[in-house]
Design an enzyme around this catalytic site. Structure first.
Site, short mmCIF file in Angstrom:
data_model
loop_
_atom_site.label_atom_id
_atom_site.label_comp_id
_atom_site.label_asym_id
_atom_site.label_seq_id
_atom_site.Cartn_x
_atom_site.Cartn_y
_atom_site.Cartn_z
N TYR A 1 43.99 38.23 40.79
CA TYR A 1 45.39 38.63 40.69
C TYR A 1 46.15 37.81 39.68
O TYR A 1 47.20 38.23 39.20
CB TYR A 1 46.05 38.58 42.08
N HIS B 1 40.47 37.17 52.20
CA HIS B 1 39.34 36.96 51.29
C HIS B 1 38.50 35.78 51.76
O HIS B 1 39.03 34.72 52.10
CB HIS B 1 39.85 36.67 49.87
N LYS C 1 36.88 42.15 57.02
CA LYS C 1 35.44 42.23 56.75
C LYS C 1 34.70 41.13 57.51
O LYS C 1 35.22 40.05 57.74
CB LYS C 1 35.18 42.09 55.25
#
Length: 302
Positions: A283, A274, A180
């Site tokens: 998580y 991330h 991203k």
């Protein structure tokens, strides 16, 4: 030979004729052929005892829901899990279709719904195998296997896998991934993932040039993520897996399993791409929920 007919098969025993059909006419993998033949042998052995006599192909037409449920129950008593039981049921249905006998309507086992849970390693592999083996061409099966192993074995988003180009070939120990916001990261590749990508590249009928998409659709264009999602959706139904079993769930499972084996949160953040550690920290909650579920199921006083 047409699917659902044994007329043109030799007089070989039914499981062997079934296996030959799967390999020759359905182009199933050697692994699936062995597994389905073993299921056929187990079913016939069970029915010989259950019905009290020899069982021929024509006898399968009288297989009832109760008979099939009894067979599956016997298999579950040997320790078979949900995914394996669902594949056993899939093999029985294929055998009956081959024998020209309509299978009884019996639903496969389903994974309990509740808090988000990772897919078990065996279920992830079973899902990838099911998608790959259901492909209409061998090279498409190799493609789907490689894509799903990238999601589970390297933690890629499906869009990241689709964005890979031929420049990734030949693959080495690591892979450069664009995530991203065009953020680049390097992810390590397990030998099984490397081998899957190389096997797909060798089988693909289209030239995989450096700037062209690595993963191709059936007509040579870029592979759409929707194709993979549709194949996973169909496979999870056949395997009796939860509707939460999606391509993205494979990435979640990658992260959760690494965390459960002691991976550092910062390292996991880098592997997943991330931007914020807070995104990775979800998580820890998923892993805690999984551990609590194991405790409740295993502890005698829970």
């Amino acid at each position: 030979m047409a699917w659902g007919s044994v007329a043109s098969v030799t007089d070989a025993p039914l499981p062997i004729a079934f296996a030959r059909h799967l390999a020759r006419d359905r182009r199933r993998s050697a692994h699936t052929v062995r597994a389905y033949q073993a299921t056929a042998e187990r079913l016939l052995a069970f029915l010989r005892l259950h019905w009290g006599g020899p069982v021929a192909a024509g006898d399968l037409s009288r297989l009832s829901q109760a008979d099939l449920r009894a067979f599956l129950a016997a298999r579950r008593e040997t320790g078979l899990g949900n995914a394996s039981t669902a594949r056993e049921l899939s093999a029985v249905r294929a055998l009956m279709a081959f024998a020209g006998a309509p299978p009884p309507r019996v639903s496969g086992p389903r994974v309990k719904k509740g808090v988000p849970r990772p897919i078990a390693p065996a279920e992830a592999v079973a899902l990838a195998e099911e998608v790959s083996e259901d492909a209409r061409e061998p090279w498409i099966g190799a493609r789907d296997w490689a894509v799903l192993l990238l999601l589970y074995g390297a933690g890629l988003r499906i869009g990241e896998a689709m964005a890979l180009t031929g420049a990734a070939l030949p693959v080495g120990d690591t892979l450069r991934v664009t995530g991203k916001r065009a953020k680049m990261r390097v992810v390590p590749l397990l030998p099984a993932v490397r081998d899957a990508i190389q096997a797909y590249a060798a089988a693909c009928p289209y030239h995989l040039s450096g700037d062209a998409p690595l993963f191709r659709g059936a007509k040579g264009g870029p592979l759409s993520p929707a194709i993979i999602r549709r194949s996973v959706r169909a496979a999870r139904v056949r395997l009796g897996l939860s509707d939460r079993t999606t391509p993205h769930a494979l990435r979640h499972s990658f992260a959760t399993h690494l965390l459960g084996r002691g991976a550092d949160l910062r390292a996991l953040q880098e592997l997943l791409g991330h931007a914020s550690l807070a995104s990775t920290q979800i998580y820890t909650a998923v892993d805690a929920a999984h551990l609590l579920d194991v405790y409740r199921n295993a502890h005698p006083r829970a």
